[in-house]
Design a protein around this motif. Structure first.
Motif, mmCIF file in Angstrom:
data_model
loop_
_atom_site.group_PDB
_atom_site.id
_atom_site.type_symbol
_atom_site.label_atom_id
_atom_site.label_comp_id
_atom_site.label_asym_id
_atom_site.label_seq_id
_atom_site.Cartn_x
_atom_site.Cartn_y
_atom_site.Cartn_z
ATOM 1 N N GLU A 1 0.307 -1.629 26.134
ATOM 2 C CA GLU A 1 -0.778 -2.360 25.478
ATOM 3 C C GLU A 1 -1.781 -2.921 26.479
ATOM 4 O OE1 GLU A 1 -1.455 -5.856 22.130
ATOM 5 O OE2 GLU A 1 0.449 -4.800 22.336
ATOM 6 N N PHE A 2 -1.288 -3.349 27.642
ATOM 7 C CA PHE A 2 -2.179 -3.975 28.618
ATOM 8 C C PHE A 2 -2.356 -3.115 29.862
ATOM 9 C CE2 PHE A 2 -0.315 -7.465 26.145
ATOM 10 C CZ PHE A 2 -1.469 -8.119 25.731
ATOM 11 N N GLY B 1 -6.682 -20.638 41.912
ATOM 12 C CA GLY B 1 -6.864 -20.266 40.510
ATOM 13 C C GLY B 1 -5.625 -20.552 39.675
ATOM 14 N N GLU B 2 -5.730 -20.242 38.403
ATOM 15 C CA GLU B 2 -4.659 -20.533 37.443
ATOM 16 C C GLU B 2 -3.637 -19.397 37.411
ATOM 17 O OE1 GLU B 2 -6.833 -20.798 33.875
ATOM 18 O OE2 GLU B 2 -7.933 -22.628 34.421
ATOM 19 N N VAL B 3 -2.355 -19.783 37.353
ATOM 20 C CA VAL B 3 -1.267 -18.822 37.155
ATOM 21 C C VAL B 3 -0.482 -19.275 35.927
ATOM 22 C CG1 VAL B 3 0.852 -17.833 38.068
ATOM 23 C CG2 VAL B 3 -1.098 -18.210 39.596
ATOM 24 N N THR C 1 -3.476 -14.349 24.910
ATOM 25 C CA THR C 1 -4.191 -15.627 24.965
ATOM 26 C C THR C 1 -4.401 -16.076 26.400
ATOM 27 O OG1 THR C 1 -3.216 -16.245 22.842
ATOM 28 C CG2 THR C 1 -4.198 -18.003 24.161
ATOM 29 N N ALA C 2 -3.380 -15.886 27.230
ATOM 30 C CA ALA C 2 -3.490 -16.289 28.637
ATOM 31 C C ALA C 2 -4.525 -15.438 29.367
ATOM 32 C CB ALA C 2 -2.134 -16.183 29.311
ATOM 33 N N LEU C 3 -4.557 -14.135 29.087
ATOM 34 C CA LEU C 3 -5.525 -13.248 29.745
ATOM 35 C C LEU C 3 -6.953 -13.538 29.304
ATOM 36 C CD1 LEU C 3 -3.649 -9.811 29.682
ATOM 37 C CD2 LEU C 3 -4.243 -11.157 31.709
ATOM 38 N N ALA C 4 -7.108 -14.171 28.148
ATOM 39 C CA ALA C 4 -8.452 -14.491 27.669
ATOM 40 C C ALA C 4 -9.128 -15.570 28.517
ATOM 41 C CB ALA C 4 -8.382 -14.931 26.204
ATOM 42 N N ARG C 5 -8.368 -16.250 29.346
ATOM 43 C CA ARG C 5 -8.950 -17.252 30.232
ATOM 44 C C ARG C 5 -9.541 -16.540 31.454
ATOM 45 N NH1 ARG C 5 -7.827 -22.358 29.164
ATOM 46 N NH2 ARG C 5 -8.374 -22.990 31.303
ATOM 47 N N PRO C 6 -10.805 -16.687 31.703
ATOM 48 C CA PRO C 6 -11.443 -15.977 32.830
ATOM 49 C C PRO C 6 -10.762 -16.320 34.163
ATOM 50 C CG PRO C 6 -13.089 -16.986 31.401
ATOM 51 C CD PRO C 6 -11.774 -17.522 30.958
ATOM 52 N N GLY C 7 -10.354 -15.283 34.874
ATOM 53 C CA GLY C 7 -9.804 -15.442 36.213
ATOM 54 C C GLY C 7 -8.343 -15.830 36.266
ATOM 55 N N ALA C 8 -7.709 -16.095 35.127
ATOM 56 C CA ALA C 8 -6.305 -16.520 35.148
ATOM 57 C C ALA C 8 -5.399 -15.348 35.480
ATOM 58 C CB ALA C 8 -5.923 -17.115 33.807
ATOM 59 N N GLN C 9 -4.449 -15.584 36.374
ATOM 60 C CA GLN C 9 -3.412 -14.597 36.695
ATOM 61 C C GLN C 9 -2.224 -14.853 35.758
ATOM 62 O OE1 GLN C 9 -3.265 -11.980 39.035
ATOM 63 N NE2 GLN C 9 -1.326 -11.495 38.015
#
Length: 616
Positions: free
Chosen positions: A286-287, A239-241, A260-268
């Motif tokens: 916040e997160f 997967g994506e990191v 923005t990075a977390l909006a990508r499904p499955g991205a760490q």
């Protein structure tokens, strides 16, 4: 104060060849000839990690390749004094975080405007060179290395002036905007980006730069593979990191990058906050509960994190961006595009080294493009000579500027400064405003008198003074008529025949026109047949001390209106001895101002007279 390195006392003059065949300059020969360990002084600055990190890396290079060398790291910014430290370090941190627009203005002034850049470099040297030299003399080094541009400028200036005799190297980690990083007084510049070579040579001269091993952690010279790095950090193997970083100070839109990075499904997502605990705490709140986000503070495992990532979203460019490229990680510059970062970003785009994103709405697309084009690792960097290696082959040196040139420059600067001060004091209205209080230079606007009199000055067109005199006579007004240029005998006779008098008027002139004030007034005095003392009307704006003193030497006394009257004015109460200026234009309707002044004089039981009658 001793401004020459102690090692200069017993230097042999014959050049010495190193193992590589290069020649060392005389100052660098003592340690080689005597066999004594070299003493190396590295001057850095605690502004983020962009200067301290390279300083530690260069120290490791010496420890590995020249273990007998005695290498010391000193905070060069602190060494230059508390004033500069407060302005540069503390001021930079505040502007970085809260006023980036102010940082942008400062950068533009210091880097893009040649006069302010020159002045700031000279001021930096003037303030910081003496305390910096005390540190240098205390360590008696054989070699000085600077990783901070503010220190580099001061060292370069001292080298050119012959005050510093020790070979000096400047380590450059930025890609562009190098006017402070490079200096023609520095013996050698090392650059981490080969693309910077041309810029450095344009500033410092041909042969002044070498592409060197990046001054970074040794782990970047042989970084782990992506699977190895992810396994070491406990990150998903597949997967994506995406790595998000705000540099050592955690600046920029780190929150936007993470979201923005977390909006990508499955991205760490891994966010590196540096030493900014406030940002780290804010992101944690916040997160909260986001299991695909890992929040890290300052870390010494950057090579592992960057090797594990597919993409780096970074705010401040610099060495971190290069480290990511070495690890084969695509770089997106986002979140802090001001000052030197903007300059680096422009070069990243121009050279195709990284993407630059200005708006959060464009960041997702940039991540897509970065993931579609994996970046291969670049093995060339590990093969480059280190700064320690290059220091042993140092063969270029900067001769001090000849004494006659230094004296000539000082004389020229002194003359220019004298001219500027003279203009400010003697030739500008600013100088008059500054000194009119202490020196009592103010033009007179009211003259004490026991008689029911008011002084009137007519300020009208120079080509129709005869018509003005006729209008005064028709209304029974006696006044002083302002004359700024020679007049015909007929015009002057019409003024005196009307019971009025002409007085000189100094019109607003150029910056150095005041030098001709005395000669202009002399001509008017002769034409108007004036006697000392005489009244004159100064310029409405920009009256200077030079004009005041020139007129004073001829017996002139400046007078101005306590009240200014035009055709649209309505005059209220007037006092005895006040001076009234009546403005008349080429428009016949402006003569209505004479009717208004006559009415006001009658109402206030006053009589109009020329100003000279009040001065008697």
């Amino acid at each position: 104060m001793n401004l020459v390195g102690p090692q200069q006392q017993t230097l042999p003059r014959a050049p010495v060849a190193t193992s590589s065949g290069a020649r060392l300059r005389p100052e660098n020969q003592q340690a080689v000839v005597s066999g004594e360990p070299r003493k190396v002084l590295i001057l850095s600055a605690d502004i983020g990690e962009g200067h301290d990190g390279p300083a530690r890396a260069i120290q490791r290079e010496f420890n590995e390749s020249e273990p007998e060398a005695r290498v010391t790291i000193v905070n060069g910014l602190t060494a230059m004094g508390g004033v500069l430290t407060s302005i540069v370090r503390d001021g930079s941190e505040v502007t970085f975080k809260w006023f980036p627009w102010l940082f942008e203005i400062q950068y533009w002034l210091f880097m893009k405007v040649a006069p302010t850049r020159w002045f700031s470099q000279k001021l930096l040297t003037r303030i910081g060179s003496r305390p910096l030299m005390r540190i240098i003399n205390a360590h008696t080094p054989d070699l000085i290395i600077s990783t901070y541009p503010g220190v580099t400028v001061a060292l370069g200036e001292m080298r050119l002036k012959g005050r510093l005799k020790i070979p000096t190297i400047a380590g450059i980690t930025d890609l562009a905007g190098l006017y402070f990083w490079a200096h023609k007084g520095i013996d050698l510049h090392t650059v981490t980006h080969r693309e910077s070579t041309e810029t450095v040579e344009r500033i410092a001269g041909p042969g002044s730069v070498r592409w060197a091993l990046p001054p970074t952690s040794p782990a970047f010279l042989n970084p782990p593979t992506r699977p190895e790095a992810r396994a070491e950090l406990g990150l998903p193997a597949e997967g994506e990191v995406i790595i998000v970083s705000g540099g050592g100070w955690g600046v920029g839109d780190v929150t936007g990058g993470v979201a923005t990075a977390l909006a990508r499904p499955g991205a760490q997502v891994v966010v590196l906050c540096g030493r900014n605990e406030v940002v780290k705490a804010a992101l944690t709140d916040e997160f909260a509960g986001q299991d695909r986000l890992r929040i890290e503070g300052f870390t010494d495992r950057m090579a592992t994190f960057l090797s594990a990532g597919d993409v780096l979203i970074h705010a401040t460019g610099g060495l971190t961006a290069l480290e990511a490229m070495i690890c084969g990680t695509q770089v997106i510059s986002y979140g802090f595009g001001v000052g030197h970062v903007r300059e680096n970003n422009r070069e990243y785009v121009h050279l195709g080294l990284a993407q630059v994103v200005k708006k959060r709405s464009e960041l997702a697309g940039a991540i897509d493009r970065a993931l579609e084009e994996p970046l291969p690792r670049d093995p060339r960097y590990a093969q480059l000579p280190s700064t320690a290696d290059l220091s042993r082959e140092l063969h270029r040196w900067v001769p001090p500027t000849p004494a006659w040139k230094l004296v000539g420059r000082r004389v020229l600067i002194g003359l220019v400064s004298l001219a500027a001060v003279s203009w400010l004091v003697l030739g500008s209205g600013t100088g008059f405003n500054l000194f009119d209080g202490p020196l009592r230079l103010k033009a007179v606007s009211s003259i004490p008198t026991s008689q029911p009199l008011a002084g009137v000055i007519i300020d009208g067109p120079q080509g129709s003074l005869a018509l003005t005199a006729a209008a005064l006579k028709a209304r029974g007004i006696r006044a002083s008529v302002a004359v700024s240029q020679p007049q015909s005998n007929q015009s002057l006779s019409s003024i005196t025949a009307a019971g009025s008098e002409p007085i000189p008027h100094l019109r607003k002139s150029g910056a150095f026109r005041w030098l001709a004030t005395r000669s202009r007034l002399k001509r008017l005095i002769l034409d108007l047949q004036l006697r000392k003392p005489f009244a004159y009307q100064p310029p409405a704006r920009g009256f200077s001390i030079g004009e005041y003193e020139a007129a004073k030497s001829l017996g002139g006394k400046p007078v101005k209106g306590a009240v200014t009257v035009t055709s649209r004015s309505t005059i209220g109460a007037l006092s005895r001895g006040e001076i009234i200026v009546v403005v008349i234009t080429s428009d016949p309707r402006s003569l209505g101002a004479l009717d208004e002044i006559r009415r006001a004089l009658v109402t206030n039981h006053l009589r109009a007279v020329p100003v000279s009658e009040l001065l008697r």
